[in-house]
Design a protein around this motif. Structure first.
Motif, PDB file in Angstrom:
ATOM      1  N   THR A 111       0.537   3.736  -2.048  1.00 41.85           N
ATOM      2  CA  THR A 111       2.451   2.591  -2.311  1.00 41.85           C
ATOM      3  C   THR A 111       2.401   2.084  -2.899  1.00 41.85           C
ATOM      4  O   THR A 111       3.358   2.104  -3.805  1.00 41.85           O
ATOM      5  N   ASP A 134       5.070   6.232   5.576  1.00 43.20           N
ATOM      6  CA  ASP A 134       3.985   5.748   6.612  1.00 43.20           C
ATOM      7  C   ASP A 134       4.440   5.307   7.911  1.00 43.20           C
ATOM      8  O   ASP A 134       4.655   4.235   7.600  1.00 43.20           O
ATOM      9  N   ARG A 137       0.732   3.188   9.708  1.00 43.68           N
ATOM     10  CA  ARG A 137      -0.129   2.032   9.387  1.00 43.68           C
ATOM     11  C   ARG A 137       0.794   0.953   9.023  1.00 43.68           C
ATOM     12  O   ARG A 137       2.016   0.557   9.231  1.00 43.68           O
ATOM     13  N   ASP A 186       6.370   8.009   0.251  1.00 46.42           N
ATOM     14  CA  ASP A 186       5.451   7.505   0.555  1.00 46.42           C
ATOM     15  C   ASP A 186       4.811   7.967   1.369  1.00 46.42           C
ATOM     16  O   ASP A 186       5.330   7.203   2.903  1.00 46.42           O
TER      17      ASP A 186
HETATM   18 MG    MG Z   1       0.496   2.645   1.787  1.00 46.26          MG
END
Ligand code: MG
Ligand code: GDP
Length: 441
Positions: A111, A134, A137, A186
């Motif tokens: 990231t 993503d 997370r 990403d």
């Molecule tokens: Mg990341």
């Protein structure tokens, strides 16, 4: 030839080429250094073997000892293994959009690097779009948004309820409408390589055309970097590598391992948490860092530089010798070079034409004698050095006093010098340029 000279020649010859023993001893040290730098042991083994084959029998450069010569070769091999030249990331030609997919383990720096790259591309006049794929997370999307804002680039996100594949597809449509010519995806990482992660990356690649898949690897990973790089390359296919966290105290052996195993270029290195901390990858600097032998490498560099300068002067001097114009200034210069090159071999090779009549400079062999000769030349005026014919008895007396030697020493030295000059005129064909240094004695 006298015994003394023969000794000198033997020395010269034994320095000439790297023996198997020279190479083995030096490579033992190299092996330790590479393992210490956390280069994968299999890579170390392979690398050392290939260098060994290349090094045995090579000429030892003037100014280096055999061990240093091996290190020089090792350093060159490492540099060329890691790519010789700095590699640039390839964009699609013209107005076409370049799609980049970031991949790597969790915490590797995907990231952060995504945002760093965006800043670099902006400077190149590109209009990047960062895509938050993503969805696992916590706070991953927010992290990308914050970084995007800092870089003043647009971030595309759809929350956590859509699949990464759908997000990537939607982002492509958005990019087309918005005129973004670089799209950076990403993606999510896991703590360890797992099938789910690989499958997700494969699916994204099937859904959108990815031009560059970049693997981000934490430089501190060390030995494990090999498995990570290999796995990602086999399962997803990577085009380039970014080594993050090189600002730490790691020597960065991962770089060598990854390159050796995947053959893919290392494009950038992360040098800190700030978004400007992304640098181009320089193979030669990396090789030095991994080897961790700064002192030796500096010395090798100096010796190489010396050799370059000398090569020019040597040519010039050989040309003067050919014309029989070798004077006391040249003599001084060759003495200086000899000292640079660290010994007698320099001056002997500087006078290639004297090979057959080496006895004539036999008296110069003794280092103390050499110093005395130099003192004599230094006591001459520049005019006298350039034009030895000026040296009449009164001048010779003055020089002897200046050098602190007996007049007979001055006379003998000048006479020898004149003989050498005559010889050079007689055998101009023997005064070679190339190969002279290596000595044909
Ligand atoms: Mg990341
Ligand atoms: P991701 O999980 O792969 O997306 O990794 P992140 O981009 O979230 O980075 C994980 C951590 O590493 C963050 O705290 C970053 O600030 C840090 N980080 C990333 N790149 C670098 C770097 O080049 N140097 C340093 N010192 N820290 C870095």
């Amino acid at each position: 030839l006298t015994d003394k000279l023969q000794d000198v020649f033997k020395d010269l010859r034994s320095k000439g080429r790297l023996t198997e023993a020279d190479v083995k001893v030096a490579l033992k040290e190299v092996k330790m250094a590479l393992l210490e730098a956390d280069v994968n042991f299999k890579v170390v083994k392979q690398f050392v073997k290939s260098v060994e084959e290349r090094a045995i029998g090579q000429d030892v450069m003037n100014g280096l000892n055999p061990g240093q010569m091996v290190i020089k070769i090792v350093n060159e091999e490492m540099t060329s293994l890691m790519g010789s030249e700095t590699q640039e990331l390839q964009f699609q030609p013209g107005k076409a959009t370049t799609v980049i997919m970031m991949c790597g383990l969790q915490g590797a720096g995907k990231t952060t690097t995504t945002a760093k790259l965006a800043g670099k591309f902006k400077l190149k006049g590109k209009k990047p779009l960062l895509v938050a794929c993503d969805i696992y997370r916590p706070a991953a999307i927010e992290q990308l948004q914050i970084n995007g804002e800092k870089q003043q680039v647009e971030v595309f996100s759809m929350g956590t309820s859509h699949s990464p594949v759908d997000i990537a597809k939607a982002a492509m449509e958005h990019a087309e409408k918005n005129g973004n010519n670089v799209v950076i995806l990403d993606t999510a990482g896991r703590l360890h390589i797992d099938e789910g992660m690989m499958e997700e990356l494969q699916k994204i690649k099937q859904a959108v055309t990815v031009h560059q898949t970049l693997l981000v690897v934490d430089a501190m990973t060390g030995q494990d970097a090999v498995n990570v790089a290999k796995e990602f390359d086999e399962k997803v296919g990577i085009d380039g590598v970014i080594l993050s966290k090189m600002d730490g105290d790691t020597r960065g052996g991962a770089a060598l391992s990854i390159k050796a195993v995947t053959g893919k270029p290392i494009l950038y290195v992360g040098m800190g948490e700030k978004l400007s901390d992304l640098e181009q990858f320089y193979p030669d600097r990396m090789a030095s860092r991994i080897l961790g032998m700064g002192d030796v490498l500096t010395l090798i560099e100096k010796a190489s530089a010396n050799l370059d300068i000398d090569a020019g002067k040597e040519k010039e001097m050989a040309a003067r010798m050919k014309k029989g114009k070798f004077d006391f200034e040249d003599y001084l210069e060759s003495m200086k070079q000899m000292r640079n090159m660290g010994g007698l071999s320099g001056i002997l090779s500087m006078m290639p034409g004297m090979g057959s009549k080496m006895g004539d400079i036999e008296s110069m062999i003794d280092e103390k004698q050499l110093a005395r000769m130099e003192a004599i030349v230094l006591s001459m005026t520049p005019q006298e050095r350039r034009n030895p014919k000026l040296l009449n008895p009164s001048r010779k007396h003055r020089i002897a006093r200046g050098a602190g030697v007996d007049i007979s020493v001055v006379n003998r030295f000048i006479k020898q010098f004149e003989q050498s000059q005559k010889m050079m005129k007689q055998f101009p064909g023997m005064l070679g340029g190339k190969g002279a240094r290596k000595g044909k004695f």
